[in-house]
Design a protein around this motif. Structure first.
Motif, PDB file in Angstrom:
ATOM      1  N   SER A 150      50.242  43.742  44.495  1.00 44.02           N
ATOM      2  CA  SER A 150      50.328  43.684  45.952  1.00 44.02           C
ATOM      3  C   SER A 150      49.111  42.992  46.555  1.00 44.02           C
ATOM      4  N   VAL A 151      49.185  42.816  47.869  1.00 47.17           N
ATOM      5  CA  VAL A 151      48.034  42.277  48.610  1.00 47.17           C
ATOM      6  C   VAL A 151      46.837  43.193  48.400  1.00 47.17           C
ATOM      7  N   TRP A 152      47.066  44.493  48.414  1.00 48.10           N
ATOM      8  CA  TRP A 152      45.991  45.473  48.245  1.00 48.10           C
ATOM      9  C   TRP A 152      45.333  45.325  46.874  1.00 48.10           C
ATOM     10  N   ASN A 153      46.142  45.106  45.832  1.00 47.76           N
ATOM     11  CA  ASN A 153      45.589  44.901  44.486  1.00 47.76           C
ATOM     12  C   ASN A 153      44.689  43.682  44.438  1.00 47.76           C
ATOM     13  N   ASN A 154      45.041  42.645  45.191  1.00 47.29           N
ATOM     14  CA  ASN A 154      44.242  41.428  45.200  1.00 47.29           C
ATOM     15  C   ASN A 154      42.963  41.602  46.012  1.00 47.29           C
ATOM     16  N   LEU A 155      43.008  42.475  47.019  1.00 50.61           N
ATOM     17  CA  LEU A 155      41.790  42.756  47.795  1.00 50.61           C
ATOM     18  C   LEU A 155      40.825  43.624  46.996  1.00 50.61           C
ATOM     19  N   PHE A 156      41.373  44.535  46.177  1.00 51.06           N
ATOM     20  CA  PHE A 156      40.550  45.460  45.388  1.00 51.06           C
ATOM     21  C   PHE A 156      40.999  45.423  43.929  1.00 51.06           C
ATOM     22  N   PRO A 157      40.690  44.342  43.214  1.00 53.34           N
ATOM     23  CA  PRO A 157      41.187  44.188  41.842  1.00 53.34           C
ATOM     24  C   PRO A 157      40.615  45.189  40.855  1.00 53.34           C
ATOM     25  N   PHE A 158      39.475  45.825  41.194  1.00 55.56           N
ATOM     26  CA  PHE A 158      38.864  46.769  40.255  1.00 55.56           C
ATOM     27  C   PHE A 158      39.362  48.194  40.468  1.00 55.56           C
TER      28      PHE A 158
END
Length: 201
Positions: A150-158
């Motif tokens: 998701s967009v959220w995963n890309n904002l916080f990949p760790f």
């Protein structure tokens, strides 16, 4: 007819041989890289970065020189750089190919060998673990990188935004996206949980 078959078979043989040679060359280069490239190792006396660091983003270069490797015979890619970039200040680094623009960014991420001191909010970057340093700094490459999810995963990949003591509320992230002009678009596409591969750019 036999000559036609012979030509076809010869062509396929040459193509297969070329493909095999290319593949073996790539495997050999990977093996050479794995064998000869030293692993990054943090020293045992390093201290964890402060929990909320960096807070302002002030970067100070104090007589910084850098080269790609630890051998003294290697040429310097940065030479005695001394400057301060204040927190929130927008800076453009311009120059010809090979002038050290990328090397300056790599030095801030502690990806190349440096002498001198680089301070971010008065913290010497060589005194904190590299993993922490790189997890606290966002760098945007020339070639975009999209992480599956998701967009959220890309904002916080760790995946640390909800697990740390100072978890980041979604409302705060929304405000930041609104500030840079992206929230209306993200909202129209379904919000933070929309798979980024499904978003129309």
């Amino acid at each position: 007819y036999s000559m036609v078959n012979f030509c076809e078979l010869s062509k396929e043989l040459i193509q297969a041989w070329t493909s095999l040679e290319t593949t073996l060359g790539a495997a050999m280069r990977l093996r050479d890289f794995e064998t000869n490239t030293p692993s990054e190792r943090d020293s045992v006396d390093m201290q964890d970065a402060p929990e909320a660091w960096p807070t302002k983003g002030c970067i100070e270069f104090q007589n910084v020189s850098a080269r790609y490797g630890s051998e003294p015979s290697l040429p310097l890619v940065l030479r005695e750089v001394t400057t301060t970039i204040e927190g929130g200040q927008k800076v453009v680094i311009a120059g010809r190919t090979g002038s050290g623009k990328s090397s300056l960014v790599l030095s801030v991420l502690n990806l190349i060998d440096i002498t001198g001191t680089i301070l971010i909010d008065n913290v010497d970057i060589t005194q904190i673990p590299r993993s922490q340093l790189r997890s606290r700094i966002t760098s945007v490459p020339q070639d975009s990188l999209e992480i599956t999810g998701s967009v959220w995963n890309n904002l916080f990949p760790f995946g640390t935004e909800h697990t740390s003591d100072n978890a980041i509320p979604e409302q705060k992230v929304q405000e930041l996206m609104d500030e840079i002009g992206l929230w209306d678009y993200i909202k129209a596409q379904g919000g933070f949980q929309t798979p980024i591969a499904e978003m129309l750019f």
